[in-house]
Design a protein around this motif. Structure first.
Motif, PDB file in Angstrom:
ATOM      1  N   SER A  17       9.792  -5.394   1.352  1.00 29.02           N
ATOM      2  CA  SER A  17       9.220  -5.157   0.028  1.00 29.02           C
ATOM      3  C   SER A  17      10.255  -4.401  -0.801  1.00 29.02           C
ATOM      4  O   SER A  17      10.878  -3.462  -0.320  1.00 29.02           O
ATOM      5  CB  SER A  17       7.937  -4.332   0.137  1.00 29.02           C
ATOM      6  N   LEU A  18      10.458  -4.851  -2.043  1.00 28.86           N
ATOM      7  CA  LEU A  18      11.465  -4.253  -2.919  1.00 28.86           C
ATOM      8  C   LEU A  18      10.817  -3.741  -4.205  1.00 28.86           C
ATOM      9  O   LEU A  18       9.892  -4.344  -4.723  1.00 28.86           O
ATOM     10  CB  LEU A  18      12.536  -5.298  -3.284  1.00 28.86           C
ATOM     11  N   LYS A  19      11.376  -2.641  -4.702  1.00 32.20           N
ATOM     12  CA  LYS A  19      10.959  -2.100  -5.990  1.00 32.20           C
ATOM     13  C   LYS A  19      12.120  -2.209  -6.973  1.00 32.20           C
ATOM     14  O   LYS A  19      13.251  -1.794  -6.673  1.00 32.20           O
ATOM     15  CB  LYS A  19      10.542  -0.632  -5.861  1.00 32.20           C
ATOM     16  N   PHE A  20      11.823  -2.775  -8.153  1.00 30.08           N
ATOM     17  CA  PHE A  20      12.801  -2.850  -9.237  1.00 30.08           C
ATOM     18  C   PHE A  20      12.214  -2.167 -10.465  1.00 30.08           C
ATOM     19  O   PHE A  20      10.991  -2.106 -10.652  1.00 30.08           O
ATOM     20  CB  PHE A  20      13.115  -4.308  -9.574  1.00 30.08           C
ATOM     21  N   ILE A  21      13.102  -1.658 -11.333  1.00 30.56           N
ATOM     22  CA  ILE A  21      12.668  -1.054 -12.593  1.00 30.56           C
ATOM     23  C   ILE A  21      13.492  -1.661 -13.722  1.00 30.56           C
ATOM     24  O   ILE A  21      14.573  -2.198 -13.518  1.00 30.56           O
ATOM     25  CB  ILE A  21      12.827   0.481 -12.576  1.00 30.56           C
ATOM     26  N   ILE A  59       0.849  -1.197   0.000  1.00 32.99           N
ATOM     27  CA  ILE A  59       0.000   0.000   0.000  1.00 32.99           C
ATOM     28  C   ILE A  59       0.888   1.253   0.000  1.00 32.99           C
ATOM     29  O   ILE A  59       0.633   2.217  -0.734  1.00 32.99           O
ATOM     30  CB  ILE A  59      -0.958  -0.001   1.209  1.00 32.99           C
ATOM     31  N   GLN A  60       1.955   1.225   0.801  1.00 30.97           N
ATOM     32  CA  GLN A  60       2.888   2.363   0.828  1.00 30.97           C
ATOM     33  C   GLN A  60       3.521   2.605  -0.539  1.00 30.97           C
ATOM     34  O   GLN A  60       3.631   3.756  -0.986  1.00 30.97           O
ATOM     35  CB  GLN A  60       3.974   2.116   1.878  1.00 30.97           C
ATOM     36  N   GLU A  82      15.603  -0.293  -6.920  1.00 29.58           N
ATOM     37  CA  GLU A  82      15.352   1.128  -6.689  1.00 29.58           C
ATOM     38  C   GLU A  82      15.006   1.455  -5.241  1.00 29.58           C
ATOM     39  O   GLU A  82      15.438   2.483  -4.722  1.00 29.58           O
ATOM     40  CB  GLU A  82      14.226   1.636  -7.600  1.00 29.58           C
ATOM     41  N   GLU A  83      14.231   0.619  -4.555  1.00 30.25           N
ATOM     42  CA  GLU A  83      13.799   0.993  -3.204  1.00 30.25           C
ATOM     43  C   GLU A  83      13.471  -0.234  -2.365  1.00 30.25           C
ATOM     44  O   GLU A  83      12.997  -1.249  -2.872  1.00 30.25           O
ATOM     45  CB  GLU A  83      12.549   1.892  -3.287  1.00 30.25           C
ATOM     46  N   LYS A  84      13.738  -0.110  -1.074  1.00 30.62           N
ATOM     47  CA  LYS A  84      13.416  -1.165  -0.116  1.00 30.62           C
ATOM     48  C   LYS A  84      12.563  -0.598   1.008  1.00 30.62           C
ATOM     49  O   LYS A  84      12.851   0.472   1.548  1.00 30.62           O
ATOM     50  CB  LYS A  84      14.702  -1.750   0.477  1.00 30.62           C
ATOM     51  N   LEU A  85      11.501  -1.316   1.363  1.00 31.44           N
ATOM     52  CA  LEU A  85      10.714  -1.021   2.551  1.00 31.44           C
ATOM     53  C   LEU A  85      10.837  -2.211   3.490  1.00 31.44           C
ATOM     54  O   LEU A  85      10.913  -3.361   3.050  1.00 31.44           O
ATOM     55  CB  LEU A  85       9.246  -0.780   2.200  1.00 31.44           C
ATOM     56  N   GLY A 107       9.116   0.106 -16.895  1.00 32.62           N
ATOM     57  CA  GLY A 107       8.109  -0.385 -15.958  1.00 32.62           C
ATOM     58  C   GLY A 107       8.678  -0.608 -14.570  1.00 32.62           C
ATOM     59  O   GLY A 107       9.893  -0.582 -14.345  1.00 32.62           O
ATOM     60  N   SER A 108       7.769  -0.842 -13.609  1.00 28.39           N
ATOM     61  CA  SER A 108       8.153  -1.066 -12.213  1.00 28.39           C
ATOM     62  C   SER A 108       7.624  -2.411 -11.741  1.00 28.39           C
ATOM     63  O   SER A 108       6.481  -2.787 -12.042  1.00 28.39           O
ATOM     64  CB  SER A 108       7.579   0.038 -11.305  1.00 28.39           C
ATOM     65  N   LEU A 109       8.455  -3.124 -10.974  1.00 28.29           N
ATOM     66  CA  LEU A 109       8.078  -4.396 -10.383  1.00 28.29           C
ATOM     67  C   LEU A 109       8.153  -4.251  -8.865  1.00 28.29           C
ATOM     68  O   LEU A 109       9.223  -4.001  -8.309  1.00 28.29           O
ATOM     69  CB  LEU A 109       9.013  -5.508 -10.860  1.00 28.29           C
ATOM     70  N   LEU A 110       7.016  -4.392  -8.193  1.00 25.65           N
ATOM     71  CA  LEU A 110       6.931  -4.268  -6.738  1.00 25.65           C
ATOM     72  C   LEU A 110       6.752  -5.654  -6.153  1.00 25.65           C
ATOM     73  O   LEU A 110       5.770  -6.343  -6.451  1.00 25.65           O
ATOM     74  CB  LEU A 110       5.754  -3.368  -6.346  1.00 25.65           C
ATOM     75  N   LEU A 111       7.682  -6.069  -5.303  1.00 29.04           N
ATOM     76  CA  LEU A 111       7.692  -7.430  -4.776  1.00 29.04           C
ATOM     77  C   LEU A 111       7.600  -7.429  -3.260  1.00 29.04           C
ATOM     78  O   LEU A 111       8.215  -6.599  -2.586  1.00 29.04           O
ATOM     79  CB  LEU A 111       8.994  -8.141  -5.178  1.00 29.04           C
ATOM     80  N   SER A 112       6.861  -8.396  -2.701  1.00 25.80           N
ATOM     81  CA  SER A 112       6.861  -8.610  -1.267  1.00 25.80           C
ATOM     82  C   SER A 112       6.381 -10.025  -0.976  1.00 25.80           C
ATOM     83  O   SER A 112       5.964 -10.754  -1.872  1.00 25.80           O
ATOM     84  CB  SER A 112       5.982  -7.573  -0.546  1.00 25.80           C
TER      85      SER A 112
END
Length: 278
Positions: free
Chosen positions: A273-277, A134-135, A263-266, A236-241
């Protein structure tokens, strides 16, 4: 109408977190349909006609060295599940922007207000992985982006994506209960651009998305990564958790093998949760 008989299991779990979350997820896949958490663990219910003596055979956490879990069980007469659910489901607010609540809760003062009835489906927003997803959605531009919510559970992430302007959106889950529950919640929130699909990664053939949200578990993510990458549009963006801190190297290696850039870690209570592009 005759009463439905349930079998109730009282599980004592140590440590409670993330033991309870893992246990509930595995029990759900084994056919348990209602859960009530308490100070020592969780009570899980299954209809007697769905029960058998080997019902816990595939619940792997019971054999884990990381958790101490004991249980007792007994038959229980018909219960008012809606009443039980009301007592134990509290609304949540993420970053003061998005609320996830049930129809019987008062409407909070947030920009995005999602109404769900999760039943036994995963994804109320209470679990760390859903909270972090959600974040991610709140922080990322969703306007007119095509989105895939893979392993959609209750559909809450797809619903928020539409509220933020995404379209079209596919929400996919292989579990029939999740598929039906997502359909109900999509309709309840008056969504117009979400297509709910029952299936696994094989239903993604020839599909393309600007953003892929995959909140599942480490093994499925690793197994299906090639499919996700093939479905991801340029830039594009891939959001994983759905995995822990210790799993990051394995997930990152697989993503980099497919030329994705981190790109980002939560992080929340050891869940990540990780974000990749691309």
């Amino acid at each position: 109408m005759s009463n439905i008989i349930y079998i109730g299991y009282e599980f004592k779990v140590n440590p409670l977190q993330p033991g309870i979350e893992i246990l509930i997820a595995e029990l759900g896949y084994s056919g348990f349909e209602s859960f009530v958490e308490n100070e020592t663990g969780v009570t899980a219910y299954i209809q007697k006609e769905e029960w058998n003596e080997s019902i816990l055979e595939d619940v792997q956490i019971l054999n884990s060295d990381e958790f101490e879990i004991s249980f007792t069980f007994k038959e229980i007469e018909q219960t008012n599940w809606n009443q039980e659910w009301e007592k134990n489901f509290n609304p949540i607010v993420v970053d003061d922007m998005c609320s996830v609540r049930a129809p019987f809760h008062d409407k909070p003062n947030t920009k995005f207000n999602i109404i769900i009835e999760p039943k036994m489906s995963f994804g109320t927003g209470h679990h760390e992985t859903t909270h972090m997803m959600i974040q991610h959605i709140l922080k990322n531009d969703m306007a007119d982006k095509s989105v895939l919510d893979m392993g959609c559970g209750t559909g809450v992430l797809a619903i928020l994506a539409e509220m933020k302007g995404a379209k079209p959106i596919d929400a996919v889950d292989y579990d029939n209960w999740c598929y039906l529950n997502s359909m109900e919640n999509v309709a309840r929130n008056n969504c117009q651009y979400i297509t709910v699909i029952e299936g696994d990664a094989t239903v993604l053939k020839n599909k393309k998305y600007d953003i892929i949200i995959a909140n599942i578990n480490r093994n499925i993510l690793l197994n299906d990564m090639e499919t996700y990458v093939s479905c991801l549009n340029e830039n594009g963006s891939l959001l994983l958790s759905g995995f822990y801190n210790d799993d990051i190297p394995m997930i990152t290696d697989e993503c980099e093998k497919h030329l994705l850039k981190f790109e980002e870690k939560l992080e929340r209570n050891n869940w990540v949760s990780l974000k990749f592009i691309n």
